[in-house]
Design a protein around this motif. Sequence first.
Motif, short mmCIF file in Angstrom:
data_model
loop_
_atom_site.label_atom_id
_atom_site.label_comp_id
_atom_site.label_asym_id
_atom_site.label_seq_id
_atom_site.Cartn_x
_atom_site.Cartn_y
_atom_site.Cartn_z
N GLY A 1 0.72 -1.33 0.04
CA GLY A 1 -0.01 -0.05 -0.11
C GLY A 1 0.85 1.27 0.01
N LEU A 2 2.09 1.16 -0.23
CA LEU A 2 3.03 2.30 -0.36
C LEU A 2 2.99 3.17 -1.61
N TYR A 3 3.61 4.04 -1.62
CA TYR A 3 3.79 4.94 -3.13
C TYR A 3 4.92 4.76 -3.89
N PRO A 4 4.66 3.93 -4.94
CA PRO A 4 5.72 3.64 -5.78
C PRO A 4 6.86 4.63 -6.21
N LYS A 5 6.15 5.84 -6.51
CA LYS A 5 6.83 7.12 -7.04
C LYS A 5 7.50 8.10 -5.85
N ARG A 6 7.14 7.70 -4.66
CA ARG A 6 7.71 8.44 -3.53
C ARG A 6 9.02 7.77 -3.11
N THR A 7 10.05 8.72 -2.43
CA THR A 7 11.08 8.19 -1.98
C THR A 7 10.53 7.44 -0.67
N VAL A 8 11.52 6.49 -0.31
CA VAL A 8 11.20 5.51 0.99
C VAL A 8 11.30 6.55 2.26
N LEU B 1 10.46 4.18 -4.29
CA LEU B 1 10.06 2.70 -3.81
C LEU B 1 10.15 1.59 -5.17
N GLU B 2 9.73 2.20 -6.21
CA GLU B 2 9.55 1.41 -7.39
C GLU B 2 10.76 0.77 -7.97
N THR B 3 12.06 1.35 -7.48
CA THR B 3 13.21 1.13 -7.86
C THR B 3 13.65 -0.22 -7.21
#
Length: 305
Positions: A81-88, A127-129
Amino acid sequence: MRLEVKEIRKSFGEKEVLHGVSFQVDSGSALGLLGRNGAGKTTTIRILMDVFHADSGEICLDGRKFVPSKQQIGYLPEERGLYPKRTVMDQMLYLAALRGMRSPDAKKSAEKWLARLEVSEYASRKLETLSKGNQQKVQLAATLVCDPEIVILDEPFSGLDPVNSQILKDVVNELIAGGKLVIFSSHQMSYVEEFCDNIAVIDHGQVVLAGELKEIKKEYGKNRLMLAAENYSLEQLAEKTEREWSNLVSVSGRKKEFLILELKEGADRRGFMEKLVESDVTVEKFGRYEPSLNDIFVSKVGEEE
């Protein structure tokens, strides 16, 4: 602290999906909430989280009505449920702020959990990386950033390799030892056996088995023995058992390394052991059979409608 779920019922339209679900769990312990896909586990968890409202029943914390908004709850959902395009780090701080943490405390806690889960190096990465396993560890860090007293983990080991699974196992054990109240939902029964003193099995929206896992295993293993021989294959041993000792035991199953025998009514372990000693069987393994949680689960809810 004790959390009690009492006779929860929930319907969607005309279909009732929970039919009086009840269980309880105390601080410093973990409850294994088990069930097949579609059994009602996720609906139960969402009611606990106040995402859904129950039609009837109640949830109590130490005897009083449970109000999720007044408790720090860490929830790790099965779906990320986290945001893939935001930094951790950005989203760790954002989620901590949503839970009422001050910025300095949130940053300190985020750094602590990212370090504990060995993902500090990814704090400034989107996050997506990250790999699937590292995304799962970041999500767990986000679950724990607010130092919750109640922790709900739904399939927490999804996507983790053995090394990362061990890190997570250590963290879960630390949470339990630290007095957290943990609800653990997983299809990986070995993890449930490792962490949970108590279980509740939901099937078709109702609890069909609940209690202390140790006692449940004892009951399910009652009158059952395991037997393996050095000089007989399992197939040969099964044939010999049915041919010579059918008045004492029956073969009820087999594992990779031994037969599972069930004592007949009126027979006892000692009497069967005497027959073994008198026979030509060189016993390799003999004793009381303790079923695995997987065996119990399958025997309880494994049959299709």
